[in-house]
Scaffold this motif. Structure first.
Motif, PDB file in Angstrom:
ATOM      1  N   GLY A 164       0.724  -1.083   0.045  1.00  0.00           N
ATOM      2  CA  GLY A 164      -0.106   0.094   0.016  1.00  0.00           C
ATOM      3  C   GLY A 164       0.824   1.267  -0.023  1.00  0.00           C
ATOM      4  O   GLY A 164       1.740   1.396   0.898  1.00  0.00           O
ATOM      5  N   PRO A 165       0.740   2.178  -1.034  1.00  0.00           N
ATOM      6  CA  PRO A 165       1.829   3.125  -1.105  1.00  0.00           C
ATOM      7  C   PRO A 165       1.410   4.327  -0.338  1.00  0.00           C
ATOM      8  O   PRO A 165       2.232   5.411  -0.190  1.00  0.00           O
ATOM      9  N   VAL A 186       4.097  16.597   0.061  1.00  0.00           N
ATOM     10  CA  VAL A 186       4.589  15.774  -1.133  1.00  0.00           C
ATOM     11  C   VAL A 186       3.894  14.320  -1.408  1.00  0.00           C
ATOM     12  O   VAL A 186       3.976  13.874  -2.236  1.00  0.00           O
ATOM     13  N   GLY A 187       3.515  13.910  -0.166  1.00  0.00           N
ATOM     14  CA  GLY A 187       2.833  12.585  -0.270  1.00  0.00           C
ATOM     15  C   GLY A 187       3.960  11.497   0.010  1.00  0.00           C
ATOM     16  O   GLY A 187       5.331  11.919   0.170  1.00  0.00           O
ATOM     17  N   THR A 188       3.928  10.333  -0.236  1.00  0.00           N
ATOM     18  CA  THR A 188       4.897   9.044  -0.133  1.00  0.00           C
ATOM     19  C   THR A 188       5.632   9.186  -1.477  1.00  0.00           C
ATOM     20  O   THR A 188       5.442   9.564  -2.511  1.00  0.00           O
ATOM     21  N   ASP A 189       7.113   9.493  -1.137  1.00  0.00           N
ATOM     22  CA  ASP A 189       8.033   9.394  -2.120  1.00  0.00           C
ATOM     23  C   ASP A 189       8.039   8.450  -2.902  1.00  0.00           C
ATOM     24  O   ASP A 189       8.091   7.384  -2.370  1.00  0.00           O
ATOM     25  N   ARG A 222      10.574   7.204  -4.724  1.00  0.00           N
ATOM     26  CA  ARG A 222      11.781   6.145  -4.490  1.00  0.00           C
ATOM     27  C   ARG A 222      11.585   5.451  -3.137  1.00  0.00           C
ATOM     28  O   ARG A 222      12.071   4.591  -2.909  1.00  0.00           O
ATOM     29  N   GLU A 223      10.679   5.999  -2.236  1.00  0.00           N
ATOM     30  CA  GLU A 223      10.387   5.249  -0.865  1.00  0.00           C
ATOM     31  C   GLU A 223       9.600   4.087  -1.390  1.00  0.00           C
ATOM     32  O   GLU A 223      10.008   2.837  -0.864  1.00  0.00           O
ATOM     33  N   ILE A 224       8.569   4.281  -2.251  1.00  0.00           N
ATOM     34  CA  ILE A 224       8.080   2.884  -2.727  1.00  0.00           C
ATOM     35  C   ILE A 224       9.057   2.035  -3.450  1.00  0.00           C
ATOM     36  O   ILE A 224       8.777   0.678  -3.204  1.00  0.00           O
ATOM     37  N   TYR A 225       9.836   2.244  -4.269  1.00  0.00           N
ATOM     38  CA  TYR A 225      10.961   1.674  -4.807  1.00  0.00           C
ATOM     39  C   TYR A 225      11.554   0.981  -3.959  1.00  0.00           C
ATOM     40  O   TYR A 225      12.016  -0.427  -4.142  1.00  0.00           O
ATOM     41  N   ARG A 226      12.051   1.677  -2.625  1.00  0.00           N
ATOM     42  CA  ARG A 226      12.976   1.028  -1.775  1.00  0.00           C
ATOM     43  C   ARG A 226      12.155   0.032  -1.138  1.00  0.00           C
ATOM     44  O   ARG A 226      12.710  -1.109  -0.862  1.00  0.00           O
ATOM     45  N   CYS A 227      10.784   0.075  -0.594  1.00  0.00           N
ATOM     46  CA  CYS A 227      10.103  -1.023  -0.300  1.00  0.00           C
ATOM     47  C   CYS A 227       9.862  -2.108  -1.171  1.00  0.00           C
ATOM     48  O   CYS A 227       9.964  -3.163  -0.553  1.00  0.00           O
ATOM     49  N   ILE A 228       9.780  -1.922  -2.496  1.00  0.00           N
ATOM     50  CA  ILE A 228       9.514  -3.098  -3.282  1.00  0.00           C
ATOM     51  C   ILE A 228      10.937  -3.665  -3.420  1.00  0.00           C
ATOM     52  O   ILE A 228      10.971  -4.868  -3.298  1.00  0.00           O
ATOM     53  N   ASP A 229      12.144  -2.989  -3.468  1.00  0.00           N
ATOM     54  CA  ASP A 229      13.327  -3.677  -3.569  1.00  0.00           C
ATOM     55  C   ASP A 229      13.642  -4.432  -2.290  1.00  0.00           C
ATOM     56  O   ASP A 229      14.385  -5.566  -2.466  1.00  0.00           O
ATOM     57  N   TRP A 230      13.211  -4.011  -0.977  1.00  0.00           N
ATOM     58  CA  TRP A 230      13.559  -4.763   0.007  1.00  0.00           C
ATOM     59  C   TRP A 230      12.650  -6.109  -0.021  1.00  0.00           C
ATOM     60  O   TRP A 230      13.217  -7.283   0.512  1.00  0.00           O
ATOM     61  N   GLY A 231      11.433  -5.964  -0.322  1.00  0.00           N
ATOM     62  CA  GLY A 231      10.508  -7.174  -0.434  1.00  0.00           C
ATOM     63  C   GLY A 231      11.107  -8.315  -1.233  1.00  0.00           C
ATOM     64  O   GLY A 231      11.076  -9.248  -1.242  1.00  0.00           O
ATOM     65  N   VAL A 262       4.240   3.194   4.225  1.00  0.00           N
ATOM     66  CA  VAL A 262       4.011   4.676   5.241  1.00  0.00           C
ATOM     67  C   VAL A 262       4.520   3.881   6.508  1.00  0.00           C
ATOM     68  O   VAL A 262       5.012   4.405   7.519  1.00  0.00           O
ATOM     69  N   HIS A 263       3.572   2.943   7.119  1.00  0.00           N
ATOM     70  CA  HIS A 263       3.145   2.525   8.437  1.00  0.00           C
ATOM     71  C   HIS A 263       3.945   1.415   8.881  1.00  0.00           C
ATOM     72  O   HIS A 263       4.092   1.313  10.104  1.00  0.00           O
ATOM     73  N   ASP A 264       4.516   0.667   7.994  1.00  0.00           N
ATOM     74  CA  ASP A 264       5.201  -0.673   8.343  1.00  0.00           C
ATOM     75  C   ASP A 264       6.905  -0.320   8.600  1.00  0.00           C
ATOM     76  O   ASP A 264       7.284   0.291   7.744  1.00  0.00           O
ATOM     77  N   LYS A 265       7.258  -1.239   9.484  1.00  0.00           N
ATOM     78  CA  LYS A 265       8.826  -1.088   9.751  1.00  0.00           C
ATOM     79  C   LYS A 265       9.769  -1.892   8.714  1.00  0.00           C
ATOM     80  O   LYS A 265      10.584  -2.556   9.555  1.00  0.00           O
ATOM     81  N   TRP A 266       9.305  -1.985   7.565  1.00  0.00           N
ATOM     82  CA  TRP A 266      10.001  -2.805   6.735  1.00  0.00           C
ATOM     83  C   TRP A 266      11.707  -2.253   6.598  1.00  0.00           C
ATOM     84  O   TRP A 266      11.789  -1.041   6.724  1.00  0.00           O
ATOM     85  N   GLY A 267      12.205  -3.443   6.237  1.00  0.00           N
ATOM     86  CA  GLY A 267      13.729  -2.688   6.461  1.00  0.00           C
ATOM     87  C   GLY A 267      14.489  -3.223   7.928  1.00  0.00           C
ATOM     88  O   GLY A 267      15.521  -3.006   7.979  1.00  0.00           O
ATOM     89  N   GLU A 268      13.580  -3.141   8.951  1.00  0.00           N
ATOM     90  CA  GLU A 268      14.178  -3.550  10.147  1.00  0.00           C
ATOM     91  C   GLU A 268      14.263  -5.235  10.518  1.00  0.00           C
ATOM     92  O   GLU A 268      13.298  -5.657  10.226  1.00  0.00           O
ATOM     93  N   GLU A 269      15.148  -5.430  11.260  1.00  0.00           N
ATOM     94  CA  GLU A 269      15.524  -6.686  11.520  1.00  0.00           C
ATOM     95  C   GLU A 269      14.334  -7.320  12.292  1.00  0.00           C
ATOM     96  O   GLU A 269      14.160  -8.638  12.067  1.00  0.00           O
ATOM     97  N   ALA A 270      13.631  -6.419  13.312  1.00  0.00           N
ATOM     98  CA  ALA A 270      12.859  -7.303  14.006  1.00  0.00           C
ATOM     99  C   ALA A 270      11.375  -7.649  13.238  1.00  0.00           C
ATOM    100  O   ALA A 270      11.138  -8.626  13.600  1.00  0.00           O
ATOM    101  N   LEU A 271      11.191  -6.705  12.248  1.00  0.00           N
ATOM    102  CA  LEU A 271       9.787  -7.423  11.464  1.00  0.00           C
ATOM    103  C   LEU A 271      10.507  -8.434  10.457  1.00  0.00           C
ATOM    104  O   LEU A 271       9.529  -9.364  10.760  1.00  0.00           O
ATOM    105  N   THR A 272      11.535  -8.573  10.086  1.00  0.00           N
ATOM    106  CA  THR A 272      11.939  -9.810   9.489  1.00  0.00           C
ATOM    107  C   THR A 272      11.707 -11.112  10.165  1.00  0.00           C
ATOM    108  O   THR A 272      11.066 -12.075   9.886  1.00  0.00           O
TER     109      THR A 272
END
Length: 272
Positions: A176-177, A211-214, A216-225, A241-251
């Motif tokens: 969800g962007p 500016v809303g969701t950047d 490039r941030e959307i791309y970074r989330c996709i790249d992480w996934g 926007v709301h999930d802590k993707w990229g953090e080891e705890a979530l993984t």
């Protein structure tokens, strides 16, 4: 990432899709995608290696032709992304024309699945490939006056889990962007009486300096996934926007609980 990887974006002429093409190219992907209007070819600085195919997702024959053109290219995709979508018809379910409502569900849900179904055999064999979809409003509450759009997005969320269960060579997830400055908001702004409270929210967003969701941030989330792989992101729905993707705890949490970030009926009944 490897120069051998290839991404194909359904709806590449959409604002998000167009930006993703550029970001993937920066990461040395071979890029390609679909467009509906020839004006996209004028605005996008295509390179000779790009695979751009015209496709109207409201037309079944057009989707078939697109898949045939992709097959003729002898290209195999590693990442398949769908940025196809429309918020119309706007209005209460009982007030809108049902044929338009059905057409919206076709575009927002069934047409994308038709394309994915047709392109699945053309993935790169022998490795895990990724399919990325986009969620929208209404996941946790009603999205009043946008029922066709909302129910289609909910169906896509569930379809991610179904594909993850059936296709072990795919990492299928949906994001969800959030609020993004794209031309899709024009569909709301031109129908203030039908959009209800969302008209003011949309107008205020467009008129603000936010500016809303950047992109490039959307791309970074996709790249992480993609990099996390099916064991972590497969079948799941993430908020940029709301999930802590990229953090080891979530993984770690995702690996330990297969029910996280999926559609579930949940309740805690008090024992008598």
């Amino acid at each position: 990432m490897s120069e051998e990887q290839s991404v194909f974006i359904l709806g590449a002429s959409a604002d998000i899709g167009k930006s993703l093409l550029g970001f993937f190219r920066e990461d040395n992907f071979q890029v390609g995608g679909t467009y509906r209007d020839a004006s996209f070819l004028e605005s996008f600085q295509a390179q000779p290696a790009d695979l751009l195919i015209k496709c109207d997702y409201a037309d079944r024959a057009s989707i078939v032709s697109m898949a045939e053109a992709y097959k003729r290219s002898n290209r195999a995709w590693d990442v398949l992304i769908s940025a196809v979508g429309t918020m119309e018809p706007v209005g209460r379910f009982v007030d809108v024309d049902f044929d338009e409502w059905q057409k919206s569900v076709e575009t927002n849900f069934l047409a994308q699945l038709r394309a994915i179904h047709a392109l699945y055999p053309l993935r790169r064999k022998g490795r895990e490939c990724s399919v990325v979809l986009f969620a929208g409003g209404g996941t946790n509450n009603p999205f009043r006056n946008y029922s066709a759009y909302c129910v289609s997005k909910i169906a896509l969320i569930k379809m991610c889990e179904l594909l993850d269960d059936e296709c072990h060579d795919l990492n299928v997830f949906i994001i969800g962007p959030g609020w993004v400055r794209t031309k899709i908001h024009a569909q709301t702004l031109k129908q203030p009486d039908r959009a209800g409270v969302n008209f003011e929210k949309t107008r205020d967003f467009i008129d603000s300096n936010h500016v809303g969701t950047d992109l490039r941030e959307i791309y970074r989330c996709i790249d992480w996934g993609i990099k996390q792989g099916r064991a972590v992101t497969g079948g799941r729905n993430f908020s940029v926007v709301h999930d802590k993707w990229g953090e080891e705890a979530l993984t770690d949490n995702l690996k330990s609980d297969l029910n996280l970030f999926k559609l579930r009926r949940f309740s805690q009944l008090k024992e008598e």
